[in-house]
Design a protein around this motif. Structure first.
Motif, PDB file in Angstrom:
ATOM      1  N   ASP A   1      -0.540  25.437  12.855  1.00  0.00           N
ATOM      2  CA  ASP A   1      -0.431  23.976  12.921  1.00  0.00           C
ATOM      3  C   ASP A   1       0.505  23.553  14.051  1.00  0.00           C
ATOM      4  OD1 ASP A   1      -2.188  23.600  10.857  1.00  0.00           O
ATOM      5  OD2 ASP A   1      -0.641  23.493   9.304  1.00  0.00           O
ATOM      6  N   SER A   2       1.602  24.288  14.221  1.00  0.00           N
ATOM      7  CA  SER A   2       2.517  23.988  15.326  1.00  0.00           C
ATOM      8  C   SER A   2       1.854  24.248  16.674  1.00  0.00           C
ATOM      9  CB  SER A   2       3.788  24.834  15.191  1.00  0.00           C
ATOM     10  OG  SER A   2       4.458  24.564  13.977  1.00  0.00           O
TER      11      SER A   2
ATOM     12  N   ASN B   1      -2.929  22.030  22.191  1.00  0.00           N
ATOM     13  CA  ASN B   1      -3.995  23.028  22.208  1.00  0.00           C
ATOM     14  C   ASN B   1      -5.180  22.666  21.329  1.00  0.00           C
ATOM     15  OD1 ASN B   1      -2.782  25.224  23.896  1.00  0.00           O
ATOM     16  ND2 ASN B   1      -1.223  25.147  22.301  1.00  0.00           N
ATOM     17  N   ALA B   2      -5.119  21.513  20.659  1.00  0.00           N
ATOM     18  CA  ALA B   2      -6.208  21.145  19.758  1.00  0.00           C
ATOM     19  C   ALA B   2      -7.494  20.813  20.506  1.00  0.00           C
ATOM     20  CB  ALA B   2      -5.791  19.954  18.893  1.00  0.00           C
ATOM     21  N   LYS B   3      -7.440  20.548  21.789  1.00  0.00           N
ATOM     22  CA  LYS B   3      -8.636  20.199  22.545  1.00  0.00           C
ATOM     23  C   LYS B   3      -9.390  21.420  23.060  1.00  0.00           C
ATOM     24  CE  LYS B   3      -5.862  19.584  26.725  1.00  0.00           C
ATOM     25  NZ  LYS B   3      -5.483  18.638  27.805  1.00  0.00           N
TER      26      LYS B   3
ATOM     27  N   GLU C   1      -9.736  31.169  17.531  1.00  0.00           N
ATOM     28  CA  GLU C   1      -8.719  32.160  17.183  1.00  0.00           C
ATOM     29  C   GLU C   1      -8.190  31.912  15.770  1.00  0.00           C
ATOM     30  OE1 GLU C   1      -7.358  34.800  18.588  1.00  0.00           O
ATOM     31  OE2 GLU C   1      -8.519  34.809  20.443  1.00  0.00           O
ATOM     32  N   TYR C   2      -7.945  30.636  15.465  1.00  0.00           N
ATOM     33  CA  TYR C   2      -7.478  30.295  14.121  1.00  0.00           C
ATOM     34  C   TYR C   2      -8.554  30.616  13.080  1.00  0.00           C
ATOM     35  CZ  TYR C   2      -5.723  27.449  10.238  1.00  0.00           C
ATOM     36  OH  TYR C   2      -5.296  27.019   9.009  1.00  0.00           O
TER      37      TYR C   2
ATOM     38  N   GLN D   1     -14.399  18.301  15.502  1.00  0.00           N
ATOM     39  CA  GLN D   1     -13.912  16.939  15.732  1.00  0.00           C
ATOM     40  C   GLN D   1     -12.956  16.856  16.916  1.00  0.00           C
ATOM     41  OE1 GLN D   1     -12.045  15.281  12.290  1.00  0.00           O
ATOM     42  NE2 GLN D   1     -11.606  13.315  13.247  1.00  0.00           N
ATOM     43  N   CYS D   2     -12.128  17.888  17.131  1.00  0.00           N
ATOM     44  CA  CYS D   2     -11.045  17.785  18.112  1.00  0.00           C
ATOM     45  C   CYS D   2     -11.353  18.447  19.457  1.00  0.00           C
ATOM     46  CB  CYS D   2      -9.765  18.401  17.536  1.00  0.00           C
ATOM     47  SG  CYS D   2      -9.164  17.610  16.032  1.00  0.00           S
TER      48      CYS D   2
END
Length: 645
Positions: free
Chosen positions: A150-151, A157-159, A166-167, A189-190
């Motif tokens: 989440d951090s 890096n959400a884009k 990887e997550y 979505q992101c």
């Protein structure tokens, strides 16, 4: 030194290896690779833990030249701490020390490195990714791993689709299907770079989970419907974005064409207006105008009234009437290049004297027919390309260039450039009948012609566009591009692209060559974003390719406008361009490092400006300080001085 350090795994003499590493980091403290090798050597030879920690702390204070160096030295130290942990125990002192080191590394990168370099040095959060994977794999603490991811996503890096995948792989390996589904829904979505790929992964996941868990509500038809609806909505937005971008680009191209057409019409109107003003005074001689290509070719003198039609076919008169692009070769083709008899219009001196009276009457009538406005425009820059870097000894350049470019489209004319003596200058212009052939011709840039790469670029008149540069590369920091050196000369563009595509999306690969086409062993590789370029630097730097160890770094080309000067202000001096690009270092007595000592005995050292014992003056002394030179010292005198304390 690099070869000796790389062989420390085979060399088993502990004192010799550690002594070599210690001298290396003392003489070159700014080189991160030496510190990293030093830490590995200490661990390999069983050094005490506090000794390894002390060396690591010294490395942090060494002053590296880029932020990525700090990321790599921290990773080396964290790897050392991880190898000390016995993960079979639920809790241990070594494990707590490892977690504390990870936390300190993140704080150090945020506080010290970002303030010093104005960048994190770890945009993809590789340190935090390793921490999360260790917590999930070794410590079975998936909740801590989720908090770390989440951090990572909140740091910009959400884009990126690869970060979400990887997550997803982490949850797939150590988590559950519920969190996998949540991660993929958020990714759809992101993510903004590759949403199509993320949508495909989500649908594949639902197909697999729906088949394996038919009775489980998590794999029900409602989950499939939700995934289809979300992916269709996201792909629809993606298509709209691409359509808007294509429409914007098309409108921009139309506007540019309209501007070019408007400028062409304006130039033609001005030219016609000038010629109409000159045509109202038939009895006066025309003055030289820069836009009149006929008068430029004759050096500003009045052009003969008319040429014989047969002469244009014999000596290439149509080429003589052309105005050249740069205004550099507006002279006639030398007589040595003409084949056949001279043009009938070129009279001998005795004929000119006898025909001067009879020709004056017909000159005014025939000059109107011979004006350039009665002929179509010979030059069209929008339909032309500029060709350069050809061999001077290229035989029949016009025929060869025409044959080479005919596959791009119908060729209207080829204009090679010759010197006064008739020698080919290695460049020229080629004009097509259609503007659509120009992009195809530009694809032939750097194609080899008789052993040399041919340069093909757009044809632009620098009189109206003085700032236009075809081969203009960036001279500033390019965070999305990497610079690779030490490549084998046999390396091809396809091999380099194959090497780099595993670390990100490769947009362009440029091999640096000499003008002769021989490779320099250098290359620039452009990635889709900064994160991929940084990841490639971390993974590829120091790797071996065909027995060559390559160096990879973020592209930061030197400035091109630096003058080559000598002395203190030159490239080699402390104030020159090299010093402007490299960190300031304190130089020792031998001019290489602060720790190097002088080999001159202390008894022979003299302060600057003092008179030496053998009659020579120091740096500050002059001939006026002494009139009578002292007696030269003998070998025995020097031996006595060396034995002094």
């Amino acid at each position: 030194m690099n070869s000796s350090v790389s062989q420390d795994r085979q060399l088993k003499i502990r004192d010799l290896v550690l002594s070599a590493h210690e001298r290396a980091v003392r003489n070159c403290p700014w080189t991160m690779g030496l510190w990293k090798s030093y830490l590995l050597a200490l661990e390999r030879h069983g050094a005490e833990h506090h000794t390894v920690t002390d060396v690591f702390e010294k490395a942090l204070d060494a002053g590296f030249i880029q932020a990525a160096d700090y990321v790599e030295i921290w990773q080396a130290y964290l790897d050392y701490l991880r190898r000390r942990v016995d993960f079979s125990k639920e809790s241990s002192k070594e494990l707590e020390e490892l977690r504390a080191a990870f936390s300190r590394a993140l704080d150090y990168m945020k506080q010290d490195v970002e303030e010093r370099f104005s960048e994190s040095g770890d945009p993809s959060c590789s340190i935090m990714q390793i921490w999360a994977k260790i917590e999930a794999h070794h410590c079975k603490n998936i909740q801590k791993a989720r908090e770390l991811w989440d951090s990572i996503m909140t740091k910009g890096n959400a884009k990126y689709a690869n970060m979400w995948l990887e997550y997803y792989n982490l949850e797939r390996s150590y988590g559950d299907a519920l969190h996998c589904r949540k991660a993929l829904h958020r990714a759809v979505q992101c993510s903004s770079d590759y949403p199509e790929h993320v949508c495909e992964v989500l649908l594949t996941f639902e197909r697999v989970e729906g088949e394996l868990n038919r009775g489980d509500p998590q794999g029900s038809l409602e989950d499939w419907d939700a995934a289809v609806q979300k992916t269709d909505t996201r792909l629809g937005r993606r298509q709209e974005q691409l359509a808007r971008a294509a429409e914007k680009e098309a409108n921009h191209a139309v506007q540019e064409e309209e501007k070019v057409e408007q400028r062409r019409k304006s130039k033609a109107d001005k030219k016609a207006q000038k010629k109409s003003q000159q045509g109202g005074r038939p009895g006066d001689k025309r003055k030289a105008e820069p836009a009149d290509d006929r008068q430029e070719a004759w050096g500003g003198e009045e052009r003969p009234p008319k040429r014989h039609k047969g002469a244009e076919g014999a000596d290439g008169g149509a080429e003589e009437d052309m105005e050249t692009e740069m205004g550099l070769f507006g002279r006639r083709t030398p007589a040595s290049r003409h084949k056949g008899p001279p043009p009938p219009g070129a009279k001998r001196p005795q004929q000119q004297a006898s025909a001067s009276t009879s020709a004056s009457a017909s000159a005014s009538a025939s000059s109107t027919k011979a004006k350039p406005e009665d002929k179509p425009e010979l030059r069209n820059d929008s339909n032309s390309v500029f060709i350069s870097n050809l061999a001077y000894a290229l035989a029949e350049p016009e025929q060869k260039l025409r044959a080479l470019f005919e596959r791009c489209g119908p060729v209207d004319q080829v204009r090679p450039v010759f010197s006064k003596a008739g020698a080919f200058k290695g460049y020229g212009y080629l004009q097509f009948e259609s503007k659509a052939s120009v992009p195809e011709a530009l694809k032939l840039d750097r194609q080899e012609v008789e052993g040399r790469p041919m340069f093909v670029s757009p044809c632009v008149d620098k009189n109206t566009n003085p700032d236009f540069k075809v081969f203009k590369y960036n001279s500033a920091l390019e965070k999305h591009k990497v610079f690779i050196s030490g490549l084998p000369f046999s390396c091809t563009k396809q091999q380099l692209e194959e090497l780099c595509k595993g670390h990100g999306t490769v947009k362009d690969v440029r091999l640096v060559t000499f003008r002769s086409g021989k490779p320099k062993g250098l290359a620039y590789v452009e990635f889709a974003d900064e994160a991929q370029a940084s990841h490639a630097v971390l993974k590829l730097d120091g790797t071996v390719m065909d027995d060559n160890q390559i160096s990879v770094s973020i592209s930061n080309p030197p400035r091109k406008n630096l003058k080559d000067q000598r002395g203190p202000g030159g490239p080699g001096g402390p104030g020159g361009p090299t010093a402007a690009l490299m960190p300031r270092q304190v130089y020792g007595s031998r001019g290489r490092g602060r720790t190097q000592v002088s080999l001159l005995p202390r008894s022979l050292q003299r302060p600057s400006g003092s008179k030496a014992a053998n009659g020579t003056a120091g740096a500050g002394g002059g001939d006026s300080e002494f009139k009578k030179p002292a007696k030269p010292l003998s070998n025995s005198d020097f031996a006595k001085m060396l034995l002094q304390k």
